[in-house]
Write an enzyme that holds these catalytic residues in place. Structure first.
Site, PDB file in Angstrom:
ATOM      1  N   PHE A 127     -21.860 -37.848   4.400  1.00  0.00           N
ATOM      2  CA  PHE A 127     -22.087 -39.071   3.615  1.00  0.00           C
ATOM      3  C   PHE A 127     -21.385 -38.988   2.250  1.00  0.00           C
ATOM      4  O   PHE A 127     -20.466 -39.761   1.958  1.00  0.00           O
ATOM      5  CB  PHE A 127     -23.607 -39.265   3.490  1.00  0.00           C
ATOM      6  CG  PHE A 127     -24.059 -40.213   2.439  1.00  0.00           C
ATOM      7  CD1 PHE A 127     -23.536 -41.496   2.349  1.00  0.00           C
ATOM      8  CD2 PHE A 127     -25.051 -39.830   1.529  1.00  0.00           C
ATOM      9  CE1 PHE A 127     -23.977 -42.380   1.366  1.00  0.00           C
ATOM     10  CE2 PHE A 127     -25.496 -40.708   0.556  1.00  0.00           C
ATOM     11  CZ  PHE A 127     -24.950 -41.978   0.470  1.00  0.00           C
TER      12      PHE A 127
ATOM     13  N   ASN B 249     -17.232 -28.913   9.692  1.00  0.00           N
ATOM     14  CA  ASN B 249     -17.421 -28.383  11.052  1.00  0.00           C
ATOM     15  C   ASN B 249     -18.108 -29.417  11.945  1.00  0.00           C
ATOM     16  O   ASN B 249     -18.399 -29.142  13.098  1.00  0.00           O
ATOM     17  CB  ASN B 249     -18.214 -27.063  11.038  1.00  0.00           C
ATOM     18  CG  ASN B 249     -19.662 -27.257  10.624  1.00  0.00           C
ATOM     19  OD1 ASN B 249     -20.044 -28.321  10.139  1.00  0.00           O
ATOM     20  ND2 ASN B 249     -20.475 -26.223  10.805  1.00  0.00           N
TER      21      ASN B 249
ATOM     22  N   GLY C 150     -21.982 -33.972   9.966  1.00  0.00           N
ATOM     23  CA  GLY C 150     -21.007 -35.004   9.601  1.00  0.00           C
ATOM     24  C   GLY C 150     -20.358 -35.564  10.857  1.00  0.00           C
ATOM     25  O   GLY C 150     -20.514 -35.015  11.949  1.00  0.00           O
TER      26      GLY C 150
ATOM     27  N   ASP D   9     -15.540 -24.270   9.997  1.00  0.00           N
ATOM     28  CA  ASP D   9     -16.864 -23.891   9.506  1.00  0.00           C
ATOM     29  C   ASP D   9     -16.652 -22.984   8.293  1.00  0.00           C
ATOM     30  O   ASP D   9     -16.130 -21.870   8.427  1.00  0.00           O
ATOM     31  CB  ASP D   9     -17.609 -23.153  10.628  1.00  0.00           C
ATOM     32  CG  ASP D   9     -18.993 -22.685  10.198  1.00  0.00           C
ATOM     33  OD1 ASP D   9     -19.268 -22.653   8.974  1.00  0.00           O
ATOM     34  OD2 ASP D   9     -19.788 -22.346  11.079  1.00  0.00           O
TER      35      ASP D   9
ATOM     36  N   GLY E 225     -14.483 -17.756  -3.327  1.00  0.00           N
ATOM     37  CA  GLY E 225     -13.381 -16.795  -3.168  1.00  0.00           C
ATOM     38  C   GLY E 225     -12.046 -17.519  -3.103  1.00  0.00           C
ATOM     39  O   GLY E 225     -11.048 -17.092  -3.718  1.00  0.00           O
TER      40      GLY E 225
ATOM     41  N   TYR F 184     -33.344 -24.896   2.541  1.00  0.00           N
ATOM     42  CA  TYR F 184     -32.359 -25.668   1.765  1.00  0.00           C
ATOM     43  C   TYR F 184     -32.486 -25.326   0.285  1.00  0.00           C
ATOM     44  O   TYR F 184     -31.494 -25.042  -0.383  1.00  0.00           O
ATOM     45  CB  TYR F 184     -32.613 -27.151   1.999  1.00  0.00           C
ATOM     46  CG  TYR F 184     -31.625 -28.089   1.354  1.00  0.00           C
ATOM     47  CD1 TYR F 184     -30.294 -28.113   1.764  1.00  0.00           C
ATOM     48  CD2 TYR F 184     -32.022 -28.976   0.355  1.00  0.00           C
ATOM     49  CE1 TYR F 184     -29.386 -28.999   1.194  1.00  0.00           C
ATOM     50  CE2 TYR F 184     -31.128 -29.861  -0.221  1.00  0.00           C
ATOM     51  CZ  TYR F 184     -29.811 -29.875   0.203  1.00  0.00           C
ATOM     52  OH  TYR F 184     -28.921 -30.756  -0.365  1.00  0.00           O
TER      53      TYR F 184
ATOM     54  N   TYR G  55     -19.741 -16.019 -10.401  1.00  0.00           N
ATOM     55  CA  TYR G  55     -18.265 -16.111 -10.365  1.00  0.00           C
ATOM     56  C   TYR G  55     -17.739 -16.612 -11.709  1.00  0.00           C
ATOM     57  O   TYR G  55     -16.679 -16.190 -12.168  1.00  0.00           O
ATOM     58  CB  TYR G  55     -17.800 -17.031  -9.224  1.00  0.00           C
ATOM     59  CG  TYR G  55     -17.476 -16.256  -7.962  1.00  0.00           C
ATOM     60  CD1 TYR G  55     -18.479 -15.641  -7.221  1.00  0.00           C
ATOM     61  CD2 TYR G  55     -16.162 -16.121  -7.528  1.00  0.00           C
ATOM     62  CE1 TYR G  55     -18.183 -14.916  -6.074  1.00  0.00           C
ATOM     63  CE2 TYR G  55     -15.857 -15.399  -6.383  1.00  0.00           C
ATOM     64  CZ  TYR G  55     -16.864 -14.796  -5.668  1.00  0.00           C
ATOM     65  OH  TYR G  55     -16.560 -14.072  -4.544  1.00  0.00           O
TER      66      TYR G  55
ATOM     67  N   ARG H  91     -33.934 -39.509   6.634  1.00  0.00           N
ATOM     68  CA  ARG H  91     -34.223 -39.781   5.221  1.00  0.00           C
ATOM     69  C   ARG H  91     -34.795 -41.184   5.074  1.00  0.00           C
ATOM     70  O   ARG H  91     -34.586 -42.057   5.907  1.00  0.00           O
ATOM     71  CB  ARG H  91     -32.965 -39.592   4.379  1.00  0.00           C
ATOM     72  CG  ARG H  91     -32.667 -38.120   4.214  1.00  0.00           C
ATOM     73  CD  ARG H  91     -31.567 -37.855   3.239  1.00  0.00           C
ATOM     74  NE  ARG H  91     -30.265 -37.942   3.861  1.00  0.00           N
ATOM     75  CZ  ARG H  91     -29.149 -37.505   3.292  1.00  0.00           C
ATOM     76  NH1 ARG H  91     -29.196 -36.966   2.097  1.00  0.00           N
ATOM     77  NH2 ARG H  91     -27.990 -37.608   3.900  1.00  0.00           N
TER      78      ARG H  91
HETATM   79  N1  UDP Z   1     -40.576 -40.645   4.019  1.00  0.00           N
HETATM   80  C1  UDP Z   1     -41.477 -41.554   4.571  1.00  0.00           C
HETATM   81  N2  UDP Z   1     -41.181 -42.104   5.794  1.00  0.00           N
HETATM   82  C2  UDP Z   1     -40.044 -41.817   6.486  1.00  0.00           C
HETATM   83  C3  UDP Z   1     -39.115 -40.899   5.903  1.00  0.00           C
HETATM   84  C4  UDP Z   1     -39.427 -40.332   4.679  1.00  0.00           C
HETATM   85  O1  UDP Z   1     -42.519 -41.865   3.982  1.00  0.00           O
HETATM   86  O2  UDP Z   1     -39.865 -42.359   7.585  1.00  0.00           O
HETATM   87  C5  UDP Z   1     -40.893 -40.063   2.709  1.00  0.00           C
HETATM   88  C6  UDP Z   1     -40.821 -38.532   2.661  1.00  0.00           C
HETATM   89  O3  UDP Z   1     -42.048 -37.963   3.077  1.00  0.00           O
HETATM   90  C7  UDP Z   1     -40.540 -38.307   1.190  1.00  0.00           C
HETATM   91  C8  UDP Z   1     -39.699 -39.527   0.787  1.00  0.00           C
HETATM   92  O4  UDP Z   1     -39.915 -40.497   1.799  1.00  0.00           O
HETATM   93  O5  UDP Z   1     -41.734 -38.310   0.441  1.00  0.00           O
HETATM   94  C9  UDP Z   1     -38.206 -39.226   0.701  1.00  0.00           C
HETATM   95  O6  UDP Z   1     -37.853 -38.541   1.867  1.00  0.00           O
HETATM   96  P1  UDP Z   1     -36.359 -38.163   2.257  1.00  0.00           P
HETATM   97  O7  UDP Z   1     -36.404 -37.542   3.600  1.00  0.00           O
HETATM   98  O8  UDP Z   1     -35.472 -39.334   2.068  1.00  0.00           O
HETATM   99  O9  UDP Z   1     -35.852 -37.078   1.213  1.00  0.00           O
HETATM  100  P2  UDP Z   1     -36.537 -36.085   0.181  1.00  0.00           P
HETATM  101  O10 UDP Z   1     -36.570 -36.833  -1.097  1.00  0.00           O
HETATM  102  O11 UDP Z   1     -37.940 -35.709   0.628  1.00  0.00           O
HETATM  103  O12 UDP Z   1     -35.619 -34.938   0.157  1.00  0.00           O
END
Ligand code: UDP
Length: 326
Positions: free
Chosen positions: A12, A33, A37, A56, A102, A145, A159, A186
């Site tokens: 994205f 990779n 994406g 990768d 590197g 993550y 670095y 998301r």
């Molecule tokens: N969320 C939600 N319903 C969904 C997807 C996400 O309520 O279907 C909530 C999730 O629990 C979080 C917020 O939306 O509190 C943002 O989630 P996202 O996965 O976008 O990214 P985050 O900010 O958590 O990295």
């Protein structure tokens, strides 16, 4: 023509960065990779200054010729993705960052790390400024993550300090726009997809958790300015306009004129309760702040999401089919 390598170019943010750098006269080498994406995100690029290399970056990276800049954006970035690919996420943040650093050293290139608001974890300080160390549980599922990016920041700074490499660290907060995968889990693509296809909107938990959403054009402009600056310590980039997930659900329902219902699902483990960037540093050192409002950004994103769902764009639909509203 300055040459820039963008890892994660088919993702994205990576794909929008390719567009930005090409439009500003840079030669762009994009690397991906294709784990999360897709070539669909770069298929529109016909520019002679663009080259795609499928690779990768956790393996040795070879790029022929000089490089002026390296932007390291390769990584799964949605919670659903990094929970599905925990080891790849840790590897690209650690081994991948090592390889990219590197290469930057070898080419005397300036290196920019795509870091994240997740380095603050479930924050105990609000809003989050760069001086906050964060509240991260290394052994929770989300930790892969957060810890990968925290390690990546530490390695980048090592670095910089030890080898004198020119480095930048962008802490990127929630960003949205065209080319997000509709099923990446998301909240923005999920709610928009659900509203447009008449499914129930799934709020996780009670919906009182907060997020702050930045439109992609604002974000990539911030990245560009950071790269061109001399700021070697982390800088937050995001939109400080904060709202609860419930408020966001109502915005999406109203925006899409949907009659869909809201349903409640369990909150994922370690879902941060609040998140809002303090962007005073970005304002001060980059003269940057977001310009695109949530309403404008959603309007700019909608044609893409409709196309992905196989729905005709409403403007096109009206011109072909007078009287149609959707
Ligand atoms: N969320 C939600 N319903 C969904 C997807 C996400 O309520 O279907 C909530 C999730 O629990 C979080 C917020 O939306 O509190 C943002 O989630 P996202 O996965 O976008 O990214 P985050 O900010 O958590 O990295």
């Amino acid at each position: 023509m300055p040459r820039v390598l963008i890892t994660g170019c088919a993702g994205f943010l990576g794909s929008h960065l390719c567009d930005l750098f090409l439009s500003r006269g840079y030669e762009v080498i994009g690397m991906d990779n294709l784990l999360t994406g897709t070539v669909d995100n770069i298929a529109h690029i016909r520019h002679p200054g663009f080259t795609f290399i499928k690779h990768d970056v956790t393996e040795y990276i070879y790029v022929q010729g000089p490089l002026d800049y390296i932007l390291h954006f390769a990584s799964p970035a949605s919670p659903a993705d990094y929970i599905q690919y925990p080891i790849q996420t840790l590897k690209v943040g650690s081994l991948g960052t090592h390889k990219a650093l590197g290469l930057a050293r070898e080419k005397h290139a300036t290196f920019l790390l795509a870091s994240t608001s997740e380095v603050y974890g479930d924050p105990l300080v609000h809003p989050q400024s760069e001086s906050y160390f964060g509240n991260v549980d290394p052994v929770c599922v989300r930790g892969v993550y957060d810890e990968a990016k925290r390690f990546a920041e530490a390695l980048t700074m090592a670095y910089h300090r030890h080898h004198g490499l020119s480095t930048r660290v962008a802490r990127i907060f929630n960003t949205y726009g065209p080319r997000m995968r509709l099923n990446d889990g998301r909240v923005v693509p999920t709610f928009v997809r659900q509203a447009l296809s008449g499914e129930d909107l799934t709020i996780y938990g009670d919906g009182n958790q907060t997020r702050s959403f930045c439109y992609v054009s604002d974000l990539v402009e911030g990245i560009f300015r950071l790269l061109m600056s001399t700021e070697d310590m982390p800088v937050n980039l995001g939109n400080p306009e904060e709202m609860t997930v419930s408020e966001f659900a109502r915005v999406i329902i109203e925006f899409t004129s949907s009659s869909t219902r809201i349903v409640y699902r369990p909150l994922p483990e370690n879902d941060p309760k609040v998140r809002r960037p303090d962007i005073s540093k970005a304002k001060r050192v980059l003269d940057w702040e977001p310009r695109v409002s949530l309403q404008e950004g959603l309007k700019l994103s909608l044609p893409y999401f409709r196309e992905q769902l196989g729905l005709r764009d409403s403007a096109q639909a009206r011109s072909r089919d007078p009287g149609a509203t959707r």
